[in-house]
Design a protein around this motif. Structure first.
Motif: not given
Lengths: 224, 368
Positions: B39-40, B44-45, B208-209, B188-190
């Motif tokens: 998460s984070g 999603t972005t 973010g990468r 998208v999944t975690h």
């Protein structure tokens, strides 16, 4: 009872509401969804009639539509008539005066629509304008109804602006509130009380209907 | 090489966090790509940038040779022009429309009706979307997105709005529906089990990468670095088949093994082809071949490599299929594990987790 004045007021309020819906919905959309930093200035401008004395608003409208103003000159050239002390002039003033009563409830309703629904619509290939018509407006109906009814009721009861811009011409600009004032000045208390009671009943009924209507719509489409 | 999604873009988010995605998806080989990460991590972005809902600060996005975004050339296609269907976490169904009207929102009546039938929604056609279950809402959202004939489907945590039992049941169904739809998808999944169950291709995002991309099994078994390894968390993902049941346990045969070892595991209701997921730290190594123990699975194999990782040692075994074990460096030394030595791997039945998974090649065309 001054039926002529009542009919004039109803016509004025109806026309004002129609114009306000046509202008107010796009402006409320812009105010709700625009990313512009300076939109607070427009918000303040829209809300101005809420705090300004009607005489001040009426005074500026009178100056703005007078035959020597650019607007008045253009109008005279196009129609040959003059705006001050006419029904059209009164309509213009009423639209400005009731602006916040349409825009604010409608903008609040627009802001309550889940933004993801709009994005979902865009991603399905539906344009912004069609999304506005097919998603935002149907989901904002209670707010739009509130805005329309408040504008109608507010125009029905306006006094100061009418006096400044429209004067007191029977059948042209003498609205209900002016008629009541006239009756009182002429010590005709019976006529004044009749018309006043009529206006009171109409206003109450309209507002009661609004709240009843909203409750029903909200029960069907809970807005979260 | 034309059938690709190439995304190289950057976006600075408010709190000084930057999403910097360098992603290349071979759409022909990967019907379903999983964008995986904690998460984070910016998943999603990235998905919203692909949909055109958020504008990247720099870079480019090219879908099947068509530029969707190019900062240098000032190209930024609106979501309407990209035709990328987007499935929101909470499905974002229109509350003022019925199920049928939702599906027909951006599609001809005929297409909508066919999709209602395909997704088993015909009986719910007149229902209010708020009155149906989460799993049904998901199917409506998917049918609505497919009805608009998208070129790409983007799904943001599609299972997170469901309760836990429904979620594991829906995993398999969702993959089947995505394959039926025939539109390349990015999910998208975690959740690592979701990633295994849903994806063919996988991109791992950390801070973010994009840290690694590749076929799902490969990413799990050969994580590019320790952060990827930590986030994926499962080293052994074995394609297997359920061959029987024994005293309440399932018996698996690892694919490609004719006489090879069987693995027993707890019956979690999965059927058909599966992936068996085993964490490396759940694999123990012993030299005694016939010792009685509570662990159900005992696989003979030989050591391929022993790699020291601080206080731990990563032991790569060949049991007819590759298997990774994580033991303490101390035990590795005491056992004097060296390349080529015969050992057995011991795995408790409860440490084997199953994810049902249809391979893209045998996609259920007949069910259209």
């Amino acid at each position: 009872m001054d039926w002529q004045a009542i009919w004039l007021s109803v016509r004025l309020a109806g026309a004002t509401t129609a114009i306000l819906l046509a202008l107010g919905l796009p402006i409320a959309y812009w105010l709700t969804f625009s990313p512009r930093r300076w939109k607070f200035l427009v918000e303040a401008l829209v809300a101005l009639p809420l705090v300004l004395p009607p005489t001040v608003l009426g005074f500026y409208v009178l100056l703005a539509i007078g035959p020597r103003s650019p607007l008045g000159a253009v109008y005279a050239k196009l129609t040959g008539g003059m705006l001050p002390f006419s029904f059209q002039g009164l309509l213009l003033a009423s639209v400005l005066y009731s602006f916040p009563f349409t825009v604010q409830p409608v903008a609040a309703a627009f802001a309550g629509v889940d933004r993801k629904l709009l994005e979902a619509s865009w991603c399905l290939g539906v344009s912004r304008a069609a999304t506005f018509r097919r998603v935002i407006v149907p989901l904002s109906l209670p707010g739009i109804a509130t805005g329309a009814i408040l504008s109608f009721a507010h125009t029905l009861g306006e006094f100061g602006v009418v006096l400044m811009v429209g004067g007191n011409i029977s059948g042209v600009t003498r609205t209900v509130s002016i008629s009541i004032y006239d009756s009182v000045q002429a010590l005709n208390y019976a006529a004044a009380s009749q018309t006043s009671l009529f206006l009171l009943c109409v206003s109450f009924t309209v507002l009661a209907l609004t709240y009843a209507l909203q409750r029903r719509i909200w029960a069907v489409w809970p807005i979260n | 090489m034309a059938d690709q999604l190439i995304c190289q873009c950057r976006k600075r988010l408010s709190k000084g966090f930057e999403v910097e995605a360098d992603l290349r998806i071979p759409l022909d080989r990967a019907p379903v790509t999983v964008l995986f990460g904690p998460s984070g991590s910016g998943k999603t972005t990235l998905l919203r940038m692909l949909a055109g809902l958020q504008r990247p600060g720099a870079g480019s996005i090219v879908f099947r040779e068509r530029p969707w975004f190019d900062a240098a050339r000032g190209i930024h296609l609106r979501p309407q022009e990209r035709r990328a269907g987007f499935l929101f976490q909470d499905y974002a169904l229109f509350p003022h429309l019925t199920v049928a009207e939702n599906v027909a929102y951006a599609a001809p009546r005929e297409t909508a009706r066919r999709l209602l039938d395909t997704f088993g929604l015909a009986e719910l056609a007149a229902s209010n979307p708020r009155a149906i279950s989460g799993g049904q809402q998901q199917r409506v959202a998917l049918a609505r997105a497919l009805a608009a004939q998208p070129a790409l489907l983007l799904l943001d945590e599609p299972l997170s709005a469901l309760d836990a039992p429904t979620r594991s049941r829906t995993r398999y169904e969702l993959r089947r529906m995505l394959l039926t739809g025939g539109v390349p998808s990015i999910v998208v999944t975690h959740d690592r089990m979701e990633a295994v169950a849903l994806g063919d291709w996988m991109a791992v995002m950390v801070n973010g990468r994009i840290r690694q991309t590749g076929p799902v099994q490969e990413v799990f078994s050969q994580p590019a670095d320790s952060q990827v390894a930590e986030s994926v968390g499962v080293e052994n993902v074995l394609a297997a088949e359920i061959v029987g049941r024994e005293s309440g346990l399932l018996v698996l045969k690892v694919n490609g093994q004719v006489n090879g070892a069987r693995i027993q595991c707890v019956d979690s209701g999965e059927t058909g082809p599966v992936f068996a997921c085993i964490r490396a730290e759940d694999v123990a190594i012993t030299r005694q071949m016939d010792q009685v123990s509570s662990a159900r699975n005992r696989l003979a194999g030989c050591v391929r490599a022993v790699i020291a990782e601080g206080p731990l040692a990563r032991v790569e075994l060949d049991c007819g299929f590759p298997l990774v074990a994580l033991v303490t460096a101390q035990s590795a030394a005491e056992m004097a594990l060296g390349e080529g030595e015969s050992v057995s791997a011991v795995i408790k039945a409860t440490s084997v987790h199953l994810a049902a998974h249809t391979s893209a090649l045998e996609s259920p065309q007949g069910e259209r």
